[in-house]
Design an enzyme around this catalytic site. Structure first.
Site, PDB file in Angstrom:
ATOM      1  N   TYR A   8     -10.181   4.157   1.946  1.00  0.00           N
ATOM      2  CA  TYR A   8     -10.060   4.564   0.654  1.00  0.00           C
ATOM      3  C   TYR A   8     -11.082   5.273  -0.265  1.00  0.00           C
ATOM      4  CZ  TYR A   8      -5.694   1.503   0.415  1.00  0.00           C
ATOM      5  OH  TYR A   8      -4.560   1.104   0.481  1.00  0.00           O
ATOM      6  N   ARG A  29       1.561 -10.372  -1.029  1.00  0.00           N
ATOM      7  CA  ARG A  29       1.997  -9.848  -2.239  1.00  0.00           C
ATOM      8  C   ARG A  29       2.865 -10.828  -2.828  1.00  0.00           C
ATOM      9  NH1 ARG A  29       0.577  -4.064  -3.069  1.00  0.00           N
ATOM     10  NH2 ARG A  29      -1.237  -4.086  -2.161  1.00  0.00           N
ATOM     11  N   ARG A  68       5.520  -7.169  -8.402  1.00  0.00           N
ATOM     12  CA  ARG A  68       6.352  -6.504  -9.148  1.00  0.00           C
ATOM     13  C   ARG A  68       7.825  -6.752  -9.268  1.00  0.00           C
ATOM     14  NH1 ARG A  68       4.568  -0.508  -9.010  1.00  0.00           N
ATOM     15  NH2 ARG A  68       3.864  -1.263  -7.309  1.00  0.00           N
TER      16      ARG A  68
HETATM   17  O1  1CP Z   1      -0.017 -11.936  -4.067  1.00  0.00           O
HETATM   18  C1  1CP Z   1      -1.008 -11.265  -3.506  1.00  0.00           C
HETATM   19  O2  1CP Z   1      -0.815 -10.679  -2.282  1.00  0.00           O
HETATM   20  C2  1CP Z   1      -2.146 -11.056  -4.178  1.00  0.00           C
HETATM   21  C3  1CP Z   1      -2.694  -9.815  -4.853  1.00  0.00           C
HETATM   22  C4  1CP Z   1      -3.100  -8.408  -3.913  1.00  0.00           C
HETATM   23  C5  1CP Z   1      -3.711  -8.542  -2.605  1.00  0.00           C
HETATM   24  C6  1CP Z   1      -3.695  -9.626  -1.578  1.00  0.00           C
HETATM   25  C7  1CP Z   1      -2.900  -7.445  -4.636  1.00  0.00           C
HETATM   26  C8  1CP Z   1      -2.477  -7.220  -5.923  1.00  0.00           C
HETATM   27  N1  1CP Z   1      -3.341  -6.245  -3.738  1.00  0.00           N
HETATM   28  C9  1CP Z   1      -3.877  -7.215  -2.410  1.00  0.00           C
HETATM   29  C10 1CP Z   1      -4.621  -6.468  -1.470  1.00  0.00           C
HETATM   30  C11 1CP Z   1      -4.564  -4.763  -1.224  1.00  0.00           C
HETATM   31  N2  1CP Z   1      -4.555  -4.069  -2.211  1.00  0.00           N
HETATM   32  C12 1CP Z   1      -4.566  -4.460   0.245  1.00  0.00           C
HETATM   33  C13 1CP Z   1      -4.283  -5.330   1.372  1.00  0.00           C
HETATM   34  C14 1CP Z   1      -2.846  -5.807   1.506  1.00  0.00           C
HETATM   35  C15 1CP Z   1      -1.947  -4.548   1.984  1.00  0.00           C
HETATM   36  O3  1CP Z   1      -2.113  -3.924   3.089  1.00  0.00           O
HETATM   37  O4  1CP Z   1      -1.219  -4.369   1.351  1.00  0.00           O
HETATM   38  C16 1CP Z   1      -4.296  -2.995  -0.001  1.00  0.00           C
HETATM   39  C17 1CP Z   1      -4.141  -1.928   0.954  1.00  0.00           C
HETATM   40  C18 1CP Z   1      -4.513  -2.839  -1.545  1.00  0.00           C
HETATM   41  C19 1CP Z   1      -4.579  -1.602  -2.131  1.00  0.00           C
HETATM   42  C20 1CP Z   1      -3.547  -1.303  -3.132  1.00  0.00           C
HETATM   43  N3  1CP Z   1      -3.293  -1.785  -4.155  1.00  0.00           N
HETATM   44  C21 1CP Z   1      -2.342  -0.573  -3.071  1.00  0.00           C
HETATM   45  C22 1CP Z   1      -1.827   0.353  -1.581  1.00  0.00           C
HETATM   46  C23 1CP Z   1      -2.261   1.656  -1.995  1.00  0.00           C
HETATM   47  C24 1CP Z   1      -2.020   2.648  -0.896  1.00  0.00           C
HETATM   48  O5  1CP Z   1      -1.142   3.491  -1.086  1.00  0.00           O
HETATM   49  O6  1CP Z   1      -2.499   2.571   0.243  1.00  0.00           O
HETATM   50  C25 1CP Z   1      -1.578  -0.707  -4.249  1.00  0.00           C
HETATM   51  C26 1CP Z   1      -0.446  -0.079  -4.616  1.00  0.00           C
HETATM   52  C27 1CP Z   1      -2.352  -1.533  -5.063  1.00  0.00           C
HETATM   53  C28 1CP Z   1      -2.114  -2.068  -6.128  1.00  0.00           C
HETATM   54  C29 1CP Z   1      -1.826  -3.592  -6.320  1.00  0.00           C
HETATM   55  N4  1CP Z   1      -2.445  -4.457  -5.886  1.00  0.00           N
HETATM   56  C30 1CP Z   1      -1.968  -5.769  -6.181  1.00  0.00           C
HETATM   57  C31 1CP Z   1      -0.598  -5.577  -6.756  1.00  0.00           C
HETATM   58  C32 1CP Z   1       0.577  -6.362  -7.169  1.00  0.00           C
HETATM   59  C33 1CP Z   1      -0.437  -4.052  -6.970  1.00  0.00           C
HETATM   60  C34 1CP Z   1       0.573  -3.325  -7.618  1.00  0.00           C
HETATM   61  C35 1CP Z   1       0.318  -2.487  -8.917  1.00  0.00           C
HETATM   62  C36 1CP Z   1       0.462  -3.514 -10.016  1.00  0.00           C
HETATM   63  O7  1CP Z   1       1.139  -4.531 -10.133  1.00  0.00           O
HETATM   64  O8  1CP Z   1       0.562  -2.679 -11.145  1.00  0.00           O
END
Ligand code: 1CP
Length: 366
Positions: A164, A37, A41
């Site tokens: 999911y 990540r 944000r």
């Molecule tokens: O910089 C990076 O890491 C690249 C971008 C990236 C990656 C690798 C994002 C952007 N998401 C992911 C993978 C991802 N998405 C995972 C695997 C990694 C981990 O375990 O965290 C998972 C579980 C998700 C699902 C997801 N997407 C969640 C988790 C939800 C939950 O409660 O289980 C969330 C909050 C997101 C949104 C998201 N994805 C990425 C960002 C930057 C965000 C935040 C939202 C935004 O910026 O508006």
């Protein structure tokens, strides 16, 4: 398997290969570092760029993904970039609706409820058509990176995506998805197999588009016990690595693969023998015992507690030094044990990266 046709061949020469060398267990001057990540944000420029835009619309814009991938690289000397995207683009490609709800996270308005619902999924996913936007983002970003560092592609692992698709979003117990494992094991395997097939083509497409390493996120390994992990996660993780590698070998390519099974410490020995070059670790595993249990067979990645970034910079430096001494500097990629949180101070992320580079250079001189 349909190869991705639009193969670009004129990528800029790679200038910093520390990350790729560490994946293969080769010597490096410093320990490479990146953060899960790292595009996120916690960066004001990320918040500004994303403001008012729908999350998955952003994912579908190659130019936006490229910009968001590059943002952290402009601030910090990370040794790898990871393409901005999300693991949930796969359920979308299989026909499910997924929305990003502010304050709640990703949400499926119509999650899978019973095995009959599998019939609602696309039986044959045209990955190039449905996920071609990710491939375009990768190609564009690889060019724009100008060889500064390698570009990592990624996917969610089958069990994590299944969770999911059934939960309909984040969950603390994953009881709806685990209900399937205990009550509908056959349908569970059917879904996991469908996901595996899409994931293999998706990862190969990412490599054809320019990804130089691949990470598979099994973010929800922790809610499985060792027995369920053996049956519903590990075989698919192995299948993915084996199939991707077999295909790549045929075309003479060597792309390292990382498996990150969060909270799956019970599976560490097995994960280190699953055809992945690198095993990613969360912070609940001690570096020395991780080395012992994986027997030098793989490189390791991780595993500082992300919350350690709330500490003062001097303390971060001490924590990093201990972590480096525990893992050793060979066959090691420094990272956090999970992703950065939105309220983290970018300055402390900078301190983390600097501490990894400085301490590892010193340790290498000893
Ligand atoms: O910089 C990076 O890491 C690249 C971008 C990236 C990656 C690798 C994002 C952007 N998401 C992911 C993978 C991802 N998405 C995972 C695997 C990694 C981990 O375990 O965290 C998972 C579980 C998700 C699902 C997801 N997407 C969640 C988790 C939800 C939950 O409660 O289980 C969330 C909050 C997101 C949104 C998201 N994805 C990425 C960002 C930057 C965000 C935040 C939202 C935004 O910026 O508006």
């Amino acid at each position: 398997i349909q190869p991705f046709h639009n193969v670009p061949k004129d990528f800029p020469k790679l200038k910093n290969d520390a990350f790729l060398r560490a994946c293969h267990g080769q010597e490096t001057n410093h320990v490479p570092v990146w953060c899960m990540r790292q595009a996120g944000r916690y960066l004001p420029e990320f918040r500004e760029f994303r403001a008012g835009k729908d999350f998955f619309e952003t994912c579908r814009s190659p130019a936006a993904c490229c910009e968001l991938t590059l943002q952290p690289l402009r601030r910090f000397p990370f040794d790898a970039a990871i393409i901005f995207s999300d693991i949930l683009v796969i359920p979308q490609a299989m026909g499910m609706d997924v929305q990003m709800v502010a304050g709640k996270g990703p949400t499926f308005p119509e999650p899978l409820k019973e095995p009959e619902d599998l019939l609602l999924l696309q039986p044959k996913v045209d990955v190039n058509k449905e996920l071609g936007y990710v491939f375009k983002a990768i190609t564009l970003t690889r060019h724009k990176l100008d060889g500064k560092v390698p570009l990592i592609g990624f996917t969610g692992a089958p069990w994590t995506l299944m969770a999911y698709m059934i939960e309909g979003g984040g969950s603390t117990t994953h009881s709806k998805a685990k209900r399937w494992l205990y009550r509908h094991p056959e349908a569970s395997h059917k879904l996991l197999k469908m996901l595996t097939d899409v994931i293999v083509v998706y990862l190969l497409g990412q490599v054809a588009a320019g990804a130089q390493a691949l990470q598979v996120f099994e973010s929800h390994a922790g809610c499985l016990g060792p027995v369920e992990f053996q049956e519903f996660s590990l075989p698919y993780l192995r299948d993915i690595a084996r199939k991707v590698k077999d295909q790549l070998k045929e075309s003479g390519q060597d792309v390292p693969m990382i498996v990150f099974a969060k909270d799956g410490h019970y599976g560490l020995e097995d994960l280190s023998q699953s055809h992945y070059e690198v095993v990613g670790l969360d912070w609940t595993i001690d570096p020395r015992s991780a080395r012992e249990r994986t027997g030098g067979k793989v490189s390791l990645q991780g595993n500082m507690d992300p919350c350690a970034l709330y500490a003062p910079k001097e303390r971060i430096s001490e924590i990093v030094k201990k972590m480096l001494e525990g893992f050793g500097t060979r066959g090691y990629i420094a990272n956090l044990g999970h992703g950065l949180y939105p309220d983290m101070d970018p300055e402390n992320v900078g301190a983390f990266v600097e501490a990894v580079h400085t301490h590892s250079r010193h340790l290498n001189l000893k």
